[in-house]
Scaffold this active site. Structure first.
Site, PDB file in Angstrom:
ATOM      1  N   CYS A 198       1.132  87.443  25.828  1.00  0.00           N
ATOM      2  CA  CYS A 198       2.271  87.704  26.720  1.00  0.00           C
ATOM      3  C   CYS A 198       1.720  88.280  28.015  1.00  0.00           C
ATOM      4  CB  CYS A 198       3.219  88.704  26.056  1.00  0.00           C
ATOM      5  SG  CYS A 198       4.573  89.281  27.111  1.00  0.00           S
ATOM      6  N   CYS A 200       3.417  82.887  32.578  1.00  0.00           N
ATOM      7  CA  CYS A 200       4.164  83.440  31.447  1.00  0.00           C
ATOM      8  C   CYS A 200       3.986  82.474  30.290  1.00  0.00           C
ATOM      9  CB  CYS A 200       5.647  83.589  31.800  1.00  0.00           C
ATOM     10  SG  CYS A 200       6.720  84.003  30.394  1.00  0.00           S
TER      11      CYS A 200
END
Length: 236
Positions: A70, A196
Site C-alpha cells: 500500500c 496506488c
C-alpha cells in the site's frame, strides 16, 4: 518461510500476484483491511495505527517478512514499523517517479495517487532528487480506489487473483478513468505512474484511454523483485 502482505483493501493483490509468479513455492498471507479502506484520506497517526494492527496479525501467523502493499501505508508508517520491529524485513512502495522522469521525452509526467502518498517523505524526496527538470502533475484519484473495491466486493483473495487475469469486468469504468487521464495527456504527459496499488487493477483501461500516447508505469513487478531479493538474503 511465510511472507505477509497487507493493504487497505484488495489493491495489493497486484503485488501478491507478481510475487507469486516469481516465487510460486513461497507461502503467503494477505490481509485486506477493507473495513478501513481507503487509507489515503486518513491522518498519519491513524494510518500508523491501522498498519501496526495489520502487522501484528501477520506476525501472529508467523510471517518472517512483510510487504507493505500500500503506497499510503508505506508513506505514513514504514519508518515507524522498521523502528518498532527491527527484526522483521519490511518491503514498501513508492510511486515510480524516478523511472518515469528519466524516461520521459516530453518532460511531463503524470502521477496518480492518494493524498497520503503525495504528503509522504518517500514521494517528495524521490521527486526532488530525480524530477528536478521534469514537470510532475500530481493527480488524486481516490475514486479509483472506491471503484476497484466495489468491483471485487464479496470475493476472497484467491477469487480476486483469478479475476485479475480477466479485466473485462472493469471496462465499465472507462468514463471514470478518462476524466483523470485525458487532462494529463492534454498537458503533454508521456509517462503515467500508478502510485496506488488499487490502480494497476485498472491498467488495461488506462492503457485503452492512453491509446499509445503515454506509457503506463506499474510498479508491481519491481516491488515483487525487491521482495524476492530480500527473501533470498534471509535464507541460510
Amino acid at each position: 518461510m511465510k511472507v505477509g502482505f497487507f493493504d487497505s483493501g484488495i489493491g495489493g493483490t497486484c503485488i501478491l500476484r507478481a510475487f507469486k509468479k516469481l516465487c510460486p513455492n513461497e507461502e503467503t498471507v494477505y490481509i485486506a483491511d477493507s473495513k478501513n479502506c481507503p487509507y489515503g484520506n486518513k491522518p498519519t497517526e491513524e494510518i500508523i495505527r491501522l498498519s501496526e494492527a495489520n502487522v501484528k496479525k501477520l506476525l501472529k501467523k508467523n510471517c518472517k517478512m512483510i510487504v507493505v502493499a500500500c503506497n499510503t501505508a508505506t508513506a505514513a508508517a514504514i519508518d515507524y514499523l522498521r523502528a518498532k520491529y527491527p527484526e522483521i524485513p519490511f518491503v514498501g512502495l513508492e510511486p515510480a517517479v524516478k523511472p518515469a522522469a528519466l524516461r520521459s521525452k516530453t518532460g511531463v509526467v503524470g502521477v496518480l495517487a492518494t493524498a497520503g502518498t503525495f504528503h509522504g517523505r518517500l514521494y517528495n524526496e524521490t521527486k526532488a532528487k530525480f524530477a528536478k527538470n521534469v514537470t510532475v502533475l500530481a493527480v488524486q484519484a481516490d475514486e479509483f480506489v472506491t471503484e476497484v473495491e466495489k468491483a471485487y466486493r464479496g470475493l476472497g483473495v484467491l477469487e480476486v487473483l483469478e479475476k485479475l487475469e480477466d479485466l473485462e469486468h472493469l471496462v465499465r469504468l472507462e468514463p471514470v478513468v478518462r476524466r483523470r487521464i485525458e487532462p494529463l495527456l492534454k498537458a503533454g504527459a508521456d509517462k503515467i505512474v500508478l502510485g496506488c496499488t488499487h490502480f494497476p487493477h485498472l491498467k488495461s483501461v488506462i492503457e485503452k484511454v492512453c491509446a499509445g500516447r503515454a506509457e503506463v508505469i506499474d510498479p508491481s513487478d519491481a516491488v515483487a523483485r525487491q521482495a524476492k531479493r530480500v527473501l533470498e538474503r534471509m535464507k541460510p
